[in-house]
Design an enzyme around this catalytic site. Structure first.
Site, PDB file in Angstrom:
ATOM      1  N   GLY A 229       0.819  -1.202   0.000  1.00 35.81           N
ATOM      2  CA  GLY A 229       0.000   0.000   0.000  1.00 35.81           C
ATOM      3  C   GLY A 229       0.854   1.252   0.000  1.00 35.81           C
ATOM      4  N   CYS A 230       0.241   2.375  -0.370  1.00 32.53           N
ATOM      5  CA  CYS A 230       0.997   3.626  -0.506  1.00 32.53           C
ATOM      6  C   CYS A 230       1.446   4.174   0.848  1.00 32.53           C
ATOM      7  CB  CYS A 230       0.180   4.649  -1.281  1.00 32.53           C
ATOM      8  SG  CYS A 230      -1.501   4.919  -0.657  1.00 32.53           S
ATOM      9  N   PHE A 231       0.513   4.301   1.799  1.00 31.23           N
ATOM     10  CA  PHE A 231       0.916   4.740   3.134  1.00 31.23           C
ATOM     11  C   PHE A 231       1.890   3.745   3.750  1.00 31.23           C
ATOM     12  CE2 PHE A 231      -2.770   7.775   4.015  1.00 31.23           C
ATOM     13  CZ  PHE A 231      -1.947   8.861   4.287  1.00 31.23           C
TER      14      PHE A 231
END
Length: 324
Positions: free
Chosen positions: A134-136
């Site tokens: 995921g990005c975060f």
């Protein structure tokens, strides 16, 4: 010899970024871009930045390829693989969260490796299937991995702000311009879906299981990028920490440790992660910044593809930040 690639769910933001990268990749031929709702339409009619770059049209059908990218909504990849027969030789890179956790990392005979190269590069090289982070999760992890390897993590307080593209291309109450402009908002406080994958990754390097990560994400008034600040206790000097971080990332071409202040425009439109360190007394703040659509999604997916097929890790990803 070029490999063939297919994209499932090519009409969204991550699909568009992936097409942009792959059509310019010297070792890839994009065989098809699948989208039921846009079948028959030129790809550039949806991703208008690609006008003049490609004559591809969206397809409602699939074909066998060397690698298949799944750019579907969270929970949809598992359904797709259950409902469709994919050649066993095809390598799959999933950009959703369906296979990121150890407990859910397989379907049938397919086992997925968590695709954070800064943590699992050698396992990625020999994998058949990749669960793209995921990005975060990517932004937080690159800031904390060196400390985890040194066994220095206990209580961590993290805040992070993301651009509107992190919410996807479909219009929602919190992503349209009139709401997002001149506005910020905390959301999913202490309960973000990426906490599970972050926890599992940190435990790979610091198995003592004494890490407590509190995370407050923010929606920002901009389109692209993630900026993270993680605060924790640390007795090492800033000079010792810089050595620690630079040693950890010395062989990782996209992650950079800066001794100058970090800012978001350094990473937007690139596959870079930039890390900055600040200390006041025994308190350490680790700043980390990425582009949520590239290092946080499609760029990292191409980085993983390069590793899977034995290409240079940086191939097709020599992108320049849009600083002005």
């Amino acid at each position: 010899m070029a490999i063939t690639a297919g994209i499932i769910g090519g009409a969204g933001y991550t699909g568009g970024e992936l097409i942009r990268l792959l059509i310019h990749h010297p070792e890839v031929h994009v065989a098809f871009v699948h989208s039921r709702s846009n079948a028959g339409k030129p790809v550039s009619s949806v991703h208008q930045d690609l006008i003049g770059d490609t004559d591809l049209t969206f397809s409602g059908e699939m074909q066998d390829t060397d690698v298949l990218f799944l750019c579907l909504g969270h929970g949809e990849s598992k359904k797709f693989l259950a409902e469709n027969t994919i050649a066993s030789a095809t390598r799959i890179i999933d950009l959703a969260n369906d296979f990121r956790l150890a407990a859910t990392s397989s379907i049938g005979s397919r086992q997925f490796v968590y695709g954070l190269p800064e943590l699992n590069r050698e396992a990625i090289r020999t994998a058949q299937n990749i669960a793209n982070p995921g990005c975060f999760a990517t932004a937080i992890q690159v800031g904390l991995l060196p400390l985890a390897k040194a066994g220095l993590l206990t209580d961590i307080y993290t805040t992070g702000i993301t651009g509107s593209t992190g919410a996807g291309q479909s219009l929602s109450a919190t992503s349209h311009f009139s709401w997002r402009a001149n506005n910020i908002q905390a959301y999913k406080t202490l309960n973000h879906q990426h906490l599970g994958e972050i926890g599992e990754s940190l435990l790979q390097l610091q198995p003592a299981n004494n890490i407590d990560l509190s995370f407050v994400p923010w929606r920002g008034d901009f389109t692209r990028g993630i900026f993270i600040s993680s605060t924790l206790h640390c007795d090492l000097s800033i000079e010792e920490l810089i050595v620690l971080y630079k040693e950890f990332y010395k062989d990782h071409p996209f992650t950079h440790v800066s001794t100058d202040p970090v800012f978001l425009k350094q990473v937007v439109n690139t596959n870079k992660a930039v890390i900055g360190l600040e200390k006041a007394g025994s308190k350490l703040v680790v700043h980390s910044a990425i582009d949520n659509l590239l290092k946080g999604a499609s760029g990292q997916a191409v980085q993983n593809m390069n590793l899977l097929f034995g290409f240079s890790e940086q191939l097709g990803l020599g992108l320049k930040a849009v600083a002005f």
